[in-house]
Design a protein around this motif. Structure first.
Motif, short mmCIF file in Angstrom:
data_model
loop_
_atom_site.label_atom_id
_atom_site.label_comp_id
_atom_site.label_asym_id
_atom_site.label_seq_id
_atom_site.Cartn_x
_atom_site.Cartn_y
_atom_site.Cartn_z
N LEU A 40 -0.34 4.62 -5.04
CA LEU A 40 0.79 4.01 -5.40
C LEU A 40 1.94 4.85 -5.76
O LEU A 40 3.05 4.44 -5.64
CB LEU A 40 0.31 3.06 -6.73
CG LEU A 40 -0.45 1.59 -6.43
CD1 LEU A 40 -0.65 1.15 -7.76
CD2 LEU A 40 0.37 0.74 -5.53
N TRP B 254 4.70 1.30 0.03
CA TRP B 254 4.28 -0.19 0.07
C TRP B 254 4.08 -0.63 -1.26
O TRP B 254 3.75 0.06 -2.15
CB TRP B 254 3.23 -0.52 0.98
CG TRP B 254 3.18 0.45 2.38
CD1 TRP B 254 2.32 1.20 2.63
CD2 TRP B 254 4.22 0.21 3.36
NE1 TRP B 254 2.72 1.97 4.00
CE2 TRP B 254 4.00 1.23 4.37
CE3 TRP B 254 5.30 -0.24 3.49
CZ2 TRP B 254 4.57 1.54 5.47
CZ3 TRP B 254 6.14 -0.13 4.78
CH2 TRP B 254 5.67 0.83 5.50
N CYS B 255 4.30 -2.03 -1.21
CA CYS B 255 4.22 -2.59 -2.75
C CYS B 255 2.79 -2.98 -3.03
O CYS B 255 2.33 -3.08 -4.02
CB CYS B 255 5.14 -3.63 -2.88
SG CYS B 255 7.04 -3.31 -3.28
N SER B 256 2.07 -3.19 -1.71
CA SER B 256 0.77 -3.76 -1.89
C SER B 256 -0.33 -3.48 -0.73
O SER B 256 0.53 -2.74 0.15
CB SER B 256 0.64 -5.38 -1.80
OG SER B 256 1.25 -5.79 -0.73
N ASP C 138 -3.32 -7.79 5.19
CA ASP C 138 -3.27 -8.91 4.41
C ASP C 138 -1.92 -9.57 4.42
O ASP C 138 -1.76 -10.90 4.23
CB ASP C 138 -3.74 -8.75 2.87
CG ASP C 138 -5.17 -8.18 2.94
OD1 ASP C 138 -6.02 -8.49 3.64
OD2 ASP C 138 -5.38 -7.76 1.61
N GLU C 139 -0.81 -8.75 4.66
CA GLU C 139 0.52 -9.36 4.74
C GLU C 139 0.90 -10.21 6.13
O GLU C 139 1.88 -10.46 6.11
CB GLU C 139 1.63 -8.39 4.48
CG GLU C 139 1.38 -7.65 2.90
CD GLU C 139 1.26 -8.55 1.85
OE1 GLU C 139 1.73 -9.65 1.87
OE2 GLU C 139 0.39 -8.31 0.94
N ARG D 280 8.68 -0.56 -1.89
CA ARG D 280 9.13 0.34 -3.29
C ARG D 280 10.77 0.57 -3.11
O ARG D 280 10.97 1.08 -2.28
CB ARG D 280 8.35 1.34 -3.66
CG ARG D 280 6.82 0.95 -4.26
CD ARG D 280 6.09 2.07 -4.53
NE ARG D 280 6.85 3.33 -5.14
CZ ARG D 280 6.49 4.48 -5.30
NH1 ARG D 280 4.98 4.81 -5.17
NH2 ARG D 280 7.05 5.35 -5.92
#
Length: 68
Positions: A6, A11-13, A18-19, A30
């Motif tokens: 992180l 990337w935020c996630s 999964d996106e 971010r």
């Protein structure tokens, strides 16, 4: 994503797969790394004959100019 990732990831996630939904792939960035990561995504998309739409700019991004 681990906490270490992180700190350095744009990337935020994760995981990013999964996106994906049908023909679209949406990923959050971010703010501190958004411009660089968005430009990279546009270049990568263009190299694969895909398009990259930057929601924050409300524009398609292109490889050559960064903004379509």
């Amino acid at each position: 994503m681990t906490e270490d990732e992180l700190d350095i990831s744009p990337w935020c996630s994760g995981p990013l797969i999964d996106e994906a939904s049908g023909p679209l792939f949406y990923f959050g960035l971010r703010w501190s790394m958004a411009e660089e990561a968005s430009a990279y995504a546009a270049e990568l998309a263009s190299s694969m004959d895909l398009v990259c739409f930057d929601v924050s700019m409300d524009k398609l991004r292109s490889r050559s100019s960064g903004i379509g």
